[in-house]
Write an enzyme that holds these catalytic residues in place. Structure first.
Site, PDB file in Angstrom:
ATOM      1  N   LEU A   1      44.319  43.039  -1.611  1.00 40.58           N
ATOM      2  CA  LEU A   1      44.458  44.483  -1.430  1.00 40.58           C
ATOM      3  C   LEU A   1      43.129  45.216  -1.616  1.00 40.58           C
ATOM      4  O   LEU A   1      43.074  46.438  -1.449  1.00 40.58           O
ATOM      5  CB  LEU A   1      45.478  45.041  -2.432  1.00 40.58           C
ATOM      6  N   SER A   2      42.075  44.499  -1.952  1.00 37.66           N
ATOM      7  CA  SER A   2      40.807  45.158  -2.248  1.00 37.66           C
ATOM      8  C   SER A   2      40.290  46.040  -1.106  1.00 37.66           C
ATOM      9  O   SER A   2      39.785  47.139  -1.373  1.00 37.66           O
ATOM     10  CB  SER A   2      39.753  44.108  -2.623  1.00 37.66           C
TER      11      SER A   2
ATOM     12  N   THR B   1      37.236  36.421  -5.708  1.00 38.56           N
ATOM     13  CA  THR B   1      38.473  35.911  -6.276  1.00 38.56           C
ATOM     14  C   THR B   1      38.403  34.386  -6.241  1.00 38.56           C
ATOM     15  O   THR B   1      37.345  33.805  -5.945  1.00 38.56           O
ATOM     16  CB  THR B   1      39.693  36.470  -5.515  1.00 38.56           C
TER      17      THR B   1
ATOM     18  N   LYS C   1      34.817  32.369  -8.687  1.00 38.04           N
ATOM     19  CA  LYS C   1      34.341  33.116  -9.851  1.00 38.04           C
ATOM     20  C   LYS C   1      33.337  32.339 -10.702  1.00 38.04           C
ATOM     21  O   LYS C   1      32.515  32.954 -11.389  1.00 38.04           O
ATOM     22  CB  LYS C   1      35.526  33.566 -10.709  1.00 38.04           C
TER      23      LYS C   1
ATOM     24  N   ASN D   1      33.500  38.175 -11.135  1.00 31.40           N
ATOM     25  CA  ASN D   1      34.330  38.677 -10.046  1.00 31.40           C
ATOM     26  C   ASN D   1      33.640  39.810  -9.286  1.00 31.40           C
ATOM     27  O   ASN D   1      34.209  40.370  -8.369  1.00 31.40           O
ATOM     28  CB  ASN D   1      35.702  39.141 -10.561  1.00 31.40           C
TER      29      ASN D   1
ATOM     30  N   ASP E   1      37.290  42.336 -14.708  1.00 35.98           N
ATOM     31  CA  ASP E   1      38.672  42.091 -15.134  1.00 35.98           C
ATOM     32  C   ASP E   1      38.846  42.441 -16.609  1.00 35.98           C
ATOM     33  O   ASP E   1      39.885  42.972 -17.013  1.00 35.98           O
ATOM     34  CB  ASP E   1      39.058  40.632 -14.916  1.00 35.98           C
TER      35      ASP E   1
ATOM     36  N   ALA F   1      47.471  29.583 -20.242  1.00 37.31           N
ATOM     37  CA  ALA F   1      46.122  29.275 -20.719  1.00 37.31           C
ATOM     38  C   ALA F   1      45.169  28.964 -19.578  1.00 37.31           C
ATOM     39  O   ALA F   1      44.231  28.190 -19.733  1.00 37.31           O
ATOM     40  CB  ALA F   1      46.173  28.091 -21.684  1.00 37.31           C
ATOM     41  N   GLY F   2      45.381  29.594 -18.428  1.00 42.09           N
ATOM     42  CA  GLY F   2      44.488  29.393 -17.298  1.00 42.09           C
ATOM     43  C   GLY F   2      43.300  30.321 -17.344  1.00 42.09           C
ATOM     44  O   GLY F   2      42.946  30.884 -18.384  1.00 42.09           O
TER      45      GLY F   2
ATOM     46  N   ARG G   1      51.088  24.631 -22.633  1.00 47.09           N
ATOM     47  CA  ARG G   1      51.939  23.486 -22.302  1.00 47.09           C
ATOM     48  C   ARG G   1      51.315  22.137 -22.664  1.00 47.09           C
ATOM     49  O   ARG G   1      51.963  21.104 -22.494  1.00 47.09           O
ATOM     50  CB  ARG G   1      52.271  23.496 -20.806  1.00 47.09           C
TER      51      ARG G   1
ATOM     52  N   ARG H   1      45.035  22.256 -23.229  1.00 42.82           N
ATOM     53  CA  ARG H   1      44.948  23.711 -23.090  1.00 42.82           C
ATOM     54  C   ARG H   1      44.809  24.387 -24.454  1.00 42.82           C
ATOM     55  O   ARG H   1      44.098  25.380 -24.599  1.00 42.82           O
ATOM     56  CB  ARG H   1      46.192  24.232 -22.370  1.00 42.82           C
TER      57      ARG H   1
END
Length: 271
Positions: free
Chosen positions: A18-19, A64, A68, A89, A105, A129-130, A153, A157
């Site tokens: 949408l940028s 994106t 990055k 970014n 961000d 935890a990404g 999970r 991580r």
């Protein structure tokens, strides 16, 4: 009128971004003539060649996934904010030709929370935890005065988030995903999982909840966000993050200190 200054968003895939709508709405709202903003499908292998083809009319780039981190070796410098999470970014082309990387961000998350009255939190929880979780942790470093519990999970991580916490100066306590419903006891919860990742938790909310920042915006509302609002809690979406981080980019690209936040939000809502 032919554009004299250019900006764009890069990534792969990129058709969903949408940028272009947001930045174009900003130009119109503030009466900035001669600006254009495009999107280009560029992967990691193609990124160096794309940079080499840019002329002096370019003011900046939004990045994106998966770019990055891949962009960092191509830059002359990166800000402390970007360095804190090893992710860029935003690239700004200085008049002297220098390529400077930033991460909007992190301040975007903080600004979105401030807009909703969340300026401090005694504790917080992160679901997932990404890459987005590290930005969320960096944002919490600015507003959270206590412990941040991160629900993950895997032990790998958990180790990664411990390391991010040490690096960012945040007290991090990893917890197993099987206990993720306990996150909702925190006054501030940031969900960074992909679509569907928290659906099973929507039925496990307590009677009283605080603020949820769910970084998704499509599809919306998520089952968790809908259940949260039904409990009377405050909910922020990925669109809140998107427009606030875009305002920071817009100001860096154009050099205009004014904020096109309202115009950008309206453009995002018309998607």
């Amino acid at each position: 009128m032919t554009a004299t200054r250019r900006a764009a968003v890069l990534g792969s895939p990129i058709a969903h971004s949408l940028s272009p709508q947001l930045h174009t709405a900003g130009y119109r709202a503030l009466g900035l003539q001669g600006w254009s903003y495009d999107r280009f499908d560029v992967d990691e292998a193609a990124l160096p060649g794309f940079f080499e083809g840019l002329g002096p009319e370019w003011a900046g780039l939004s990045l994106t996934m998966p770019l990055k981190r891949a962009v960092i070796p191509l830059l002359d410098e990166i800000t402390d904010t970007a360095a804190s999470v090893e992710a860029v970014n935003t690239v700004v082309f200085r008049p002297d030709g220098r390529r400077v990387g930033d991460n909007t961000d992190i301040p975007g998350l903080v600004a979105a929370l401030h807009e909703r009255g969340v300026e401090k939190a005694e504790s917080a929880a992160i679901l997932g935890a990404g890459a987005t979780a590290s930005s969320a942790l960096a944002a919490l470093a600015r507003i959270c005065t206590g412990e941040v519990t991160v629900y993950v999970r895997s032990e790998r991580r958990a180790d990664e988030m411990r390391q991010w916490g040490e690096r960012l100066g945040v007290q991090v306590r990893p917890a197993d995903w099987s206990d993720a419903a306990r996150a909702f006891e925190a006054p501030l919860v940031i969900s960074t999982t992909p679509a569907g990742g928290t659906d099973a938790l929507a039925e496990r909310l307590p009677a009283h909840v605080g603020t949820l920042f769910d970084v998704l915006y499509e599809p919306w509302p998520t089952p968790l966000a809908a259940a949260w609002e039904a409990r009377g809690g405050q909910v922020l979406s990925g669109l809140d993050l998107l427009v606030h981080q875009a305002v920071f980019q817009f100001r860096q690209f154009t050099g205009d200190p004014r904020s096109p936040l309202t115009a950008m939000r309206e453009a995002a809502q018309r998607r």
